[in-house]
Design a protein around this motif. Structure first.
Motif, mmCIF file in Angstrom:
data_model
loop_
_atom_site.group_PDB
_atom_site.id
_atom_site.type_symbol
_atom_site.label_atom_id
_atom_site.label_comp_id
_atom_site.label_asym_id
_atom_site.label_seq_id
_atom_site.Cartn_x
_atom_site.Cartn_y
_atom_site.Cartn_z
ATOM 1 N N UNK A 45 52.612 30.332 50.821
ATOM 2 C CA UNK A 45 52.923 28.909 50.970
ATOM 3 C C UNK A 45 52.030 28.093 50.043
ATOM 4 N N UNK A 46 50.759 28.430 49.976
ATOM 5 C CA UNK A 46 49.832 27.727 49.082
ATOM 6 C C UNK A 46 50.252 27.873 47.628
ATOM 7 N N UNK A 47 50.772 29.031 47.251
ATOM 8 C CA UNK A 47 51.216 29.248 45.872
ATOM 9 C C UNK A 47 52.371 28.311 45.517
ATOM 10 N N UNK A 48 53.267 28.046 46.475
ATOM 11 C CA UNK A 48 54.352 27.093 46.217
ATOM 12 C C UNK A 48 53.786 25.711 45.903
ATOM 13 N N UNK A 51 52.635 25.618 42.267
ATOM 14 C CA UNK A 51 53.646 25.822 41.244
ATOM 15 C C UNK A 51 54.121 24.462 40.726
ATOM 16 N N UNK A 52 53.850 24.134 39.454
ATOM 17 C CA UNK A 52 54.231 22.809 38.948
ATOM 18 C C UNK A 52 55.748 22.591 38.870
ATOM 19 N N UNK A 71 62.318 21.656 46.155
ATOM 20 C CA UNK A 71 63.313 21.602 45.100
ATOM 21 C C UNK A 71 62.683 21.957 43.765
ATOM 22 N N UNK A 72 63.548 22.379 42.856
ATOM 23 C CA UNK A 72 63.160 22.741 41.505
ATOM 24 C C UNK A 72 64.273 22.247 40.589
ATOM 25 N N UNK A 73 64.018 22.229 39.292
ATOM 26 C CA UNK A 73 65.003 21.684 38.371
ATOM 27 C C UNK A 73 65.203 22.565 37.150
#
Length: 170
Positions: A45-48, A51-52, A71-73
């Motif tokens: 969870x911390x890694x998420x 993550x930029x 969300x991601x793009x």
């Protein structure tokens, strides 16, 4: 990231202080079956958060932590779209909160970030998630065969769903 308000949920930027509660939700058997992970869910969870390319919101209901939505793009102008994923604590399943969270984030992505298309990709056999996303306006696009490896080590199908900005329920 701003705080987003749905009908029943509040989506606020996730902080490191949220990690233990979110990892505990991910550890619930009903959630872990869909959100695989290793032995250190706190670290995952911390890694998420680090993550930029991932924008993570904690889902709050009545002031308590009920889950996570992120969300991601894809920013290539010829393929520009956003994708999302979420998990909710089993104690709040079946109350429409997932649909509210998905609609709330979808409105933000369309209205504030100007995405014309959103995607989500539940496991093809995850009927509650598919119902949730359908209620939020997503439509099935197609089955992605042997899309992800399950906790049992075998490959499982995924369902690609999308929502166009013009179809967003207001």
């Amino acid at each position: 990231m701003t705080v987003l308000h749905g009908t029943h949920v509040v989506l606020r930027p996730t902080t490191p202080a949220d990690v233990p509660a979110l990892a505990a939700i991910r550890a619930a058997p009903e959630v872990r079956a869909r959100w695989r992970g290793g032995d250190d869910l706190d670290a995952e969870v911390a890694a998420d958060l680090d993550d930029p390319g991932t924008h993570t919101y904690t889902i709050q209901v009545e002031g308590g932590i009920a889950g996570l939505i992120q969300w991601y793009a894809e920013e290539d102008p010829d393929y520009r779209h956003a994708g999302m994923d979420l998990f909710l604590a089993p104690a709040v399943h079946g109350r429409g909160l997932g649909t509210d969270a998905v609609r709330t984030l979808a409105r933000h992505l369309v209205d504030d970030h100007h995405y014309h298309r959103l995607i989500i990709d539940p496991a093809a056999d995850n009927l509650p998630a598919i119902r949730c996303y359908t209620k939020a306006g997503f439509r099935p696009v197609g089955v992605m065969r042997q899309y992800e490896r399950g906790s049992d080590g075998t490959w499982h199908d995924g369902l690609l769903m999308d929502l166009l900005a013009s179809e967003l329920v207001r």
